[in-house]
Motif scaffolding. Sequence first.
Motif, PDB file in Angstrom:
ATOM      1  N   TYR A  24       0.985  -1.216   0.160  1.00  0.00           N
ATOM      2  CA  TYR A  24       0.102   0.007  -0.004  1.00  0.00           C
ATOM      3  C   TYR A  24       1.046   1.359  -0.054  1.00  0.00           C
ATOM      4  O   TYR A  24       2.037   1.319   0.193  1.00  0.00           O
ATOM      5  N   ALA A  59      -3.131  -4.602   7.111  1.00  0.00           N
ATOM      6  CA  ALA A  59      -3.803  -4.700   5.726  1.00  0.00           C
ATOM      7  C   ALA A  59      -4.084  -6.199   5.662  1.00  0.00           C
ATOM      8  O   ALA A  59      -3.617  -7.072   5.766  1.00  0.00           O
ATOM      9  N   PHE A  89     -11.193  -7.228  -5.735  1.00  0.00           N
ATOM     10  CA  PHE A  89     -10.529  -7.877  -4.637  1.00  0.00           C
ATOM     11  C   PHE A  89     -11.090  -7.068  -3.515  1.00  0.00           C
ATOM     12  O   PHE A  89     -11.502  -5.981  -3.584  1.00  0.00           O
ATOM     13  N   LYS A  90     -10.870  -7.688  -2.424  1.00  0.00           N
ATOM     14  CA  LYS A  90     -11.402  -7.213  -1.108  1.00  0.00           C
ATOM     15  C   LYS A  90     -10.218  -6.677  -0.376  1.00  0.00           C
ATOM     16  O   LYS A  90      -9.165  -7.426  -0.280  1.00  0.00           O
ATOM     17  N   LEU A  91     -10.498  -5.566   0.503  1.00  0.00           N
ATOM     18  CA  LEU A  91      -9.423  -4.864   1.368  1.00  0.00           C
ATOM     19  C   LEU A  91      -9.830  -4.626   2.305  1.00  0.00           C
ATOM     20  O   LEU A  91     -11.315  -3.749   2.675  1.00  0.00           O
ATOM     21  N   ASN A  92      -9.370  -4.574   3.534  1.00  0.00           N
ATOM     22  CA  ASN A  92      -9.386  -4.076   4.889  1.00  0.00           C
ATOM     23  C   ASN A  92      -8.139  -3.378   5.406  1.00  0.00           C
ATOM     24  O   ASN A  92      -7.088  -4.264   5.553  1.00  0.00           O
ATOM     25  N   ILE A 114      -6.087  -8.520   2.463  1.00  0.00           N
ATOM     26  CA  ILE A 114      -6.502  -8.479   1.060  1.00  0.00           C
ATOM     27  C   ILE A 114      -6.993 -10.034   0.825  1.00  0.00           C
ATOM     28  O   ILE A 114      -6.078 -10.901   1.053  1.00  0.00           O
ATOM     29  N   TYR A 115      -8.074 -10.186   0.177  1.00  0.00           N
ATOM     30  CA  TYR A 115      -8.273 -11.581  -0.270  1.00  0.00           C
ATOM     31  C   TYR A 115      -9.361 -11.417  -1.385  1.00  0.00           C
ATOM     32  O   TYR A 115      -9.636 -10.379  -1.687  1.00  0.00           O
ATOM     33  N   LEU A 120      -3.988 -10.929  -8.688  1.00  0.00           N
ATOM     34  CA  LEU A 120      -3.146 -10.646  -7.618  1.00  0.00           C
ATOM     35  C   LEU A 120      -2.085 -11.505  -7.107  1.00  0.00           C
ATOM     36  O   LEU A 120      -2.436 -12.537  -6.717  1.00  0.00           O
ATOM     37  N   ILE A 135      -2.597   0.225  -4.142  1.00  0.00           N
ATOM     38  CA  ILE A 135      -2.824  -1.060  -3.449  1.00  0.00           C
ATOM     39  C   ILE A 135      -2.476  -2.413  -4.332  1.00  0.00           C
ATOM     40  O   ILE A 135      -3.239  -2.402  -5.138  1.00  0.00           O
ATOM     41  N   PHE A 136      -1.508  -3.029  -3.931  1.00  0.00           N
ATOM     42  CA  PHE A 136      -0.932  -4.168  -4.647  1.00  0.00           C
ATOM     43  C   PHE A 136      -0.902  -3.743  -6.201  1.00  0.00           C
ATOM     44  O   PHE A 136      -1.359  -4.473  -7.065  1.00  0.00           O
TER      45      PHE A 136
END
Length: 752
Positions: free
Chosen positions: A163, A262, A242-245, A264-265, A273, A174-175
């Motif tokens: 990030y 972070a 993709f999902k990010l928190n 990511i999935y 990814l 992000i990635f």
Amino acid sequence: MNIYAQSSVSGKIVDSSNVEKPIPNAVLITDQQRYFFSDLQGEFSIELKSGEHIQKIVSIGYETLNAFEGFSILKLSPAKSADSERVDQDEINSIADTQSISSNFSFKSLSKTSISNSVPDFILRKAADIRLTKKEGFQEKLKAVSVKGLDKVVPKMVNKDIYSFDWFQTYIEIFDYQFVSPFHSQHTPHYEFYSIYETPEVKVLSFSPLKKGFIRSFQGVVIIDKLRSKFKKLQVVLDGDFKLNLITDYHPATGLPKKTQAFIYPGTGGTKLSFFGGGLAFGRIQKKNPEENDALLTHQQVFYDFVAEDSISPFPKPFTKIYEDEPGEISEAYWSNFEYAFIADEKETPKTLEAYIQEENIEKRVERISAFDGGYYPISIFDVDLTRLFKFNNYEGLRLGVGVITNESFSENYRLGGFTAYGFKDKNLKYGLNGGMLLNSDTSTWLNAFYDNDIDEVGMNNFLTDQRVYSLFEPRLVNITFFYKYEKYGLSLQHNFTPQLMTEFKVDKSSISQTENYAFLNDGILYDDYDLSTAVFGLRWTPNNTYSKIGKGIYINDTSTPEISAQVSQSFDGVMAGDFSFTKLSAKIEYQIQHSWGSLSSIELGGDIGFGDIPLTHSFHAFPNSPNKPNILSRFSVAGVKSFETMFFNEFFSTKLATLHLKHKLAAFQLSNTIQPELIFISRHALGDFENPEQHQGISFNTLSKGFNEAGFELNKLFFGFGLSFAYRYGAYHLPNLEDNISLKFTFYLKL
């Protein structure tokens, strides 16, 4: 002992009207004014201090929850009326302006990235000293880099950032994917901010994109320290391809990040990814069509030992990342010496990982993927040049060849290379040899010697400092018909005054012969073969690019426009038996504008001028790409990247030339995970002239003195990298036969 006891609390926050709907970015506030967030799934897991309890939960669009019977499932009721206060964009911009104190900083960083999927875990750890200065910006001097199970460090292990450090810049990465920053003045108008909770000390803001479908954006919540007018804590989430928190805590005095987590999935798919890429499962989160729905990237990073003083200077070497030592695998004892527990891994390298790395030959594959990005395939001490393996054109027909250059396994200070190729139509062998000696690794200064016996396109003007352009397939090359032969030897000196300013000086002697019935009339003498003695100086300036130094190699870290190139070449009459004296000056600038909705505009402006006794072989063309055939279907071929698709080969040559290429690419159409076509609108223009065209015998051509214009579009990546191109020729050089002004071709863009 109970005084210091902590209690764990975990649960899930959902919408009371639809318990299947999780509520992300809900803020859990304790009686000690500590703040925690629910993640993308509405879940939370927090450690409470002794005697501490959750006082309330607030979330945008929901009523505040003040009473708790349990924590497994917490239901928030939708608010009947908007009780949140809209925050003006000027307030956000004001906080962003004062976030970091005006000073130079030095501090340290530790990070650990783990990726879990169906293969053994990927674990990357880094330790770095950091300087943040007004002169050089953000710099990392890495002390240790390791991926568990691998002995060697490759550039991706150093360069890859999960990030962006600075959330107040124009775009956040992000990635490797760019997103619109909510906190940059250029993009705050695309977001709406609401105050959902406030005390004399803090203000809690919720933010989200102003318009639905804003694809390059975040939803999130931020806690503002009102006394300092700085961010205290930030969470952002993504729920898409993709999902990010991501959660960041900020240092109260400096305003810089002090801790980030972070996650990511896999999401709906559509983006690759992967840490290394190239089809490698090790370090991969998702393919375009996600298969590993349980894959997870977890990233933890801390910044500590902050020192803020104007006297702090940047690192002596002007690189964004510096990793000069390559000690091989870092021992576990090294990581265990830090006071931060997360960085250590007490477990020994599992046998399954050792077996997997050995059986799948992971170490070699990682090295090959890194080399492959630059167009090479390493075999022992040699890197095979993939750009020379296969080509096709109208003169040579099928051209098969091989080129090699020694790599660092041979020597870090010397390199040897060569190539050979055979054309099945002209039945001629081409070959070349070269060698280089490294004089200074910090400035990438190389002294090179070379010998080439090959062919080149008439009117081609190559910039010495153009970056190596690697493509498995060179579209325009297929249609070229007019070449000349050359035998050339010489010396060159490559030197980077800064990482952003690279230069090269070359002197060479070449003998030219023709493949067509062409001759150059000069001073009453007709030349079909001639010798040239030439000196060339070129520079390339990329002021916004960042670079890393890994060992003795220099690598691009991030690319950004503008990109400016300039070159001057002088051919000498009478020096080393040179036949002609002429001068050529060339320059070009490329600039791109990234738009908030994912579209991209680009402009390339180029200019060339030559004067003196210039043979046609060394004049200029505007990159024509229309085969000399009678109808649209017979001209159906491959569109170039930066070429005039309706300009016929050999139709125009110039000694003075200006070109303008304008493109606007819309965001990809998300038809499915694998089918995501891109529509590009194109406008191309050229203006030129030719002095003394009567000197050039055996060929007739036109000038561009009236201005050449074409417009069109491309619909790319329809199927396996293939697309369609359409262009129309208009203006002064519009041809009487309508179909001669039309180009219909296919495009081919393949990113591995």
